[in-house]
Motif scaffolding. Structure first.
Motif, mmCIF file in Angstrom:
data_model
loop_
_atom_site.group_PDB
_atom_site.id
_atom_site.type_symbol
_atom_site.label_atom_id
_atom_site.label_comp_id
_atom_site.label_asym_id
_atom_site.label_seq_id
_atom_site.Cartn_x
_atom_site.Cartn_y
_atom_site.Cartn_z
ATOM 1 N N ALA A 1 53.373 38.465 37.129
ATOM 2 C CA ALA A 1 51.998 38.441 36.643
ATOM 3 C C ALA A 1 51.972 38.835 35.169
ATOM 4 C CB ALA A 1 51.128 39.388 37.459
ATOM 5 N N ALA B 1 49.667 40.402 32.562
ATOM 6 C CA ALA B 1 48.454 41.211 32.516
ATOM 7 C C ALA B 1 48.253 41.721 31.103
ATOM 8 C CB ALA B 1 48.559 42.385 33.493
ATOM 9 N N ALA C 1 42.673 34.459 38.689
ATOM 10 C CA ALA C 1 44.103 34.274 38.481
ATOM 11 C C ALA C 1 44.494 32.845 38.810
ATOM 12 C CB ALA C 1 44.884 35.238 39.362
ATOM 13 N N VAL D 1 45.440 33.430 45.615
ATOM 14 C CA VAL D 1 45.393 32.748 44.314
ATOM 15 C C VAL D 1 45.142 31.268 44.590
ATOM 16 C CG1 VAL D 1 46.660 32.172 42.210
ATOM 17 C CG2 VAL D 1 46.975 34.416 43.299
ATOM 18 N N LEU E 1 46.564 36.569 34.811
ATOM 19 C CA LEU E 1 45.507 37.397 35.380
ATOM 20 C C LEU E 1 44.312 37.463 34.442
ATOM 21 C CD1 LEU E 1 47.481 40.470 36.809
ATOM 22 C CD2 LEU E 1 47.093 38.216 37.816
ATOM 23 N N HIS F 1 42.159 42.916 31.875
ATOM 24 C CA HIS F 1 41.904 44.176 32.577
ATOM 25 C C HIS F 1 40.752 44.954 31.964
ATOM 26 C CE1 HIS F 1 43.511 46.939 29.528
ATOM 27 N NE2 HIS F 1 44.484 46.064 29.323
ATOM 28 N N HIS G 1 36.384 40.720 37.343
ATOM 29 C CA HIS G 1 37.662 40.470 36.677
ATOM 30 C C HIS G 1 38.571 41.695 36.795
ATOM 31 C CE1 HIS G 1 35.757 37.191 33.868
ATOM 32 N NE2 HIS G 1 35.556 36.964 35.154
ATOM 33 N N GLU H 1 39.915 42.094 40.256
ATOM 34 C CA GLU H 1 40.961 41.111 40.552
ATOM 35 C C GLU H 1 42.290 41.539 39.945
ATOM 36 O OE1 GLU H 1 42.273 37.151 41.956
ATOM 37 O OE2 GLU H 1 40.901 38.756 42.533
ATOM 38 N N VAL H 2 42.233 42.091 38.733
ATOM 39 C CA VAL H 2 43.454 42.595 38.100
ATOM 40 C C VAL H 2 44.034 43.738 38.926
ATOM 41 C CG1 VAL H 2 44.397 43.741 36.071
ATOM 42 C CG2 VAL H 2 42.778 41.856 35.798
ATOM 43 N N LEU I 1 45.771 42.433 42.156
ATOM 44 C CA LEU I 1 47.040 41.732 42.003
ATOM 45 C C LEU I 1 48.115 42.598 41.375
ATOM 46 C CD1 LEU I 1 45.696 38.224 40.949
ATOM 47 C CD2 LEU I 1 46.852 38.824 43.085
#
Length: 555
Positions: free
Chosen positions: A59, A61, A93, A112, A133, A136, A143, A146-147, A150
């Motif tokens: 990922a 990020a 994502a 995803v 992603l 953050h 959002h 979701e970060v 994952l």
């Protein structure tokens, strides 16, 4: 000279098994949030191991404007992710897949939905699943959630930072510092390095490494990249290719999750969460913080006598012992006393029967009539139980000390009934009659019969003399007629036997009282072990087992 061997590394399976058992032991004792987090790690590990282990989920990020999406496009050789400068453009994502066969289940588990297949080239990225992603620090809560979701489950994390916000507390305090256990599954990228001069870039990288060291991430590789000039991009691809080819990032991630979850449980249990490396630097002792079961048993042994004494007093043992002695003397008199006066003794109540005790062995009443413990006796009993819990929990960190103290009091409501049953069962048969009572009783009746015979003989002689009949020859013993001798001798002998039997009964009563006291003390001690000491010992053993399991889970 003895060779020092490094301890054998604990396998992931053993660590997961230890964490799962530690979670069960911590249930209801430690912070529910910490227990739930550790349980989630165990459950997630079981699911992840059942999915494709030939794919590595990586990922990207980062914060808004860090160039994360541009780097995603550069690595995938596509323009799949829209690029923005100041506003977040990635809302959900999306995945770029090299060799997507077998990865569908993995991406379904990761939730995803946006997936794109990338042709595998000669760079050995086959098996890579690259995620872009959301930001953050997005202003959209969805959002950020979701970060968070994952970041907690992907196999490898690539944090994309930029020269302007690489020291932002949002990323360091919210993510990086909390992921100190995950150094082996992280890569830090300082992107947009082309905006800095070489000297400024070096200073920026040096400062970033300093911050990472403060976060506990000194081993995390740090790369400088620029999508514009392609600087560092190939190095990043090579790093990812090695991780993908290794096929062990998923297990390293799970191992880090297990260690982090074990740290959380240890912190919730009041344990020292200092890392092994820090312990070595600080010269701290290794090993569990809870003493072994043998040492715990020794500490509890010292509480047996005061606890038993308090329970015995509350159970009315002194009253019962006194009643046993009185009942023995009472029954001895009714069995061996002078038949002329023993009936008077029968009018008195039997001390044991009044307490509904001393019945035949094997027959115990449902409830005795022993006086209930008064407020002073109950206070002493409660104090003894609290002292036992305090002694058992000495040196333990909270909340295990609280659990041990609670376990010592957990059966307090059952104590009264159990003590009553223990006294009733132990005193069953306490009224058993010695065999010599029967012999003495027969002797007393023989003496009584002789006395009656002497009295009847004298009465016959009186009747003959009264009727002026011829005198009947009467044997004598010295100057006394034989019937008088028999009457007086039998009466005196009966009184003497009764007196001797009373003396013997008093001695027997003291002996039986001592025997009963010992038996009752043993029975009360057994109740103390069952309802106070054993629960405390079990909780101590549980704490010791928990600590040992955490040591295994933390690797």
């Amino acid at each position: 000279m003895r060779t020092m061997r490094r301890p054998r590394a604990v396998s992931l399976d053993d660590r997961l098994e230890a964490l799962a058992e530690a979670v069960e032991l911590a249930e209801g004792r430690l912070d529910p949030a910490a227990v739930a987090r550790a349980r989630a790690v165990v459950d997630r590990a079981g699911v992840r191991r059942g999915l494709s282990v030939d794919h590595t989920v990586v990922a990207l990020a980062g914060a808004t404007g860090s160039g994360k999406s541009s780097l995603f496009n550069a690595l995938s050789g596509t323009s799949l992710s829209p690029v923005g400068v100041t506003r977040p453009t990635t809302s959900t994502a999306q995945a770029a897949m090299w060799d997507p066969e077998g990865s569908a289940g993995l991406l379904d588990w990761l939730e995803v939905p946006r997936r794109h297949e990338v042709e595998s080239g000669p760079d050995a990225l086959s098996g890579l699943v690259l995620l872009d992603l959301p930001d953050h620090d997005s202003i959209e809560l969805a959002h950020r959630l979701e970060v968070d979701r994952l970041v907690a489950v992907v196999d490898l994390l690539v944090w994309v930072l930029d020269p302007q916000k690489y020291a932002d507390a949002a990323v360091h305090e919210r993510y990086l510092r909390r992921l100190s256990r995950h150094q082996d599954v992280m890569v830090i990228v300082l992107n947009q390095a082309d905006r800095l001069s070489p000297a400024a870039a070096d200073r920026c990288l040096s400062d970033l490494r300093r911050l990472l060291e403060e976060d506990g991430l000194s081993r995390v590789p740090v790369l400088a990249t620029s999508v514009t000039t392609r600087a560092g991009v190939d190095e990043l691809r090579t790093t990812l290719a090695k991780r993908v080819a290794d096929r062990r990032s998923w297990s390293a991630r799970l191992a880090a999750d297990v260690g982090a979850a074990a740290d959380v449980l240890a912190n919730a249990g009041g344990a020292d969460t200092t890392s092994p490396e820090a312990r070595e630097v600080l010269a701290l002792p290794d090993g569990p913080r809870v003493k072994d079961a043998g040492e715990l048993s020794k500490e509890l042994t010292g509480q047996v006598r005061p606890l038993t004494a308090a329970l015995a007093e509350a159970a009315g043992v002194p009253v019962v012992v006194a009643a046993v002695a009185k009942a023995h003397r009472h029954r001895a008199v009714t069995a061996t006393g002078w038949p002329v006066t023993r009936w008077v003794r029968r009018l008195r109540p039997d001390p044991l029967r009044r307490l509904r005790l001393g019945g035949p062995t094997g027959q115990t009443p449902a409830l005795t009539s022993i006086p209930r413990a008064d407020i002073v006796q109950r206070s002493r009993m409660d104090l003894a139980i609290r002292d036992t819990g305090a002694a058992a929990s000495a040196g333990l960190a909270e909340p295990w000390a609280t659990a041990v103290r609670h376990s010592a009091r957990s059966h307090a409501d059952e104590l009264a009934d159990r003590l009553d049953r223990a006294v009733a069962t132990t005193t069953a048969g306490a009224g058993r009659r010695p065999r010599w009572w029967r012999v003495a009783g027969v002797l007393q009746w023989l003496l009584f019969a002789a006395m009656v015979a002497g009295a009847l003989w004298l009465a016959g002689l009186f009747f003959v003399d009264y009727l002026r009949l011829p005198e009947v020859p009467t044997p004598t013993v010295g100057d006394l007629p034989l019937p008088t001798t028999i009457l007086a001798g039998a009466a005196l002998a009966g009184l003497l036997v009764a007196l001797l039997c009373r003396v013997a009964a008093a001695i027997g009563a003291r002996r039986r009282a001592r025997k009963t006291r010992r038996a009752l003390t043993t029975a009360i001690e057994a109740v103390a072990h069952d309802l106070v000491l054993t629960p405390a010992q079990e909780e101590l053993s549980r704490a010791h087992r928990f600590d040992t399991l955490l040591a295994t889970a933390r690797g």
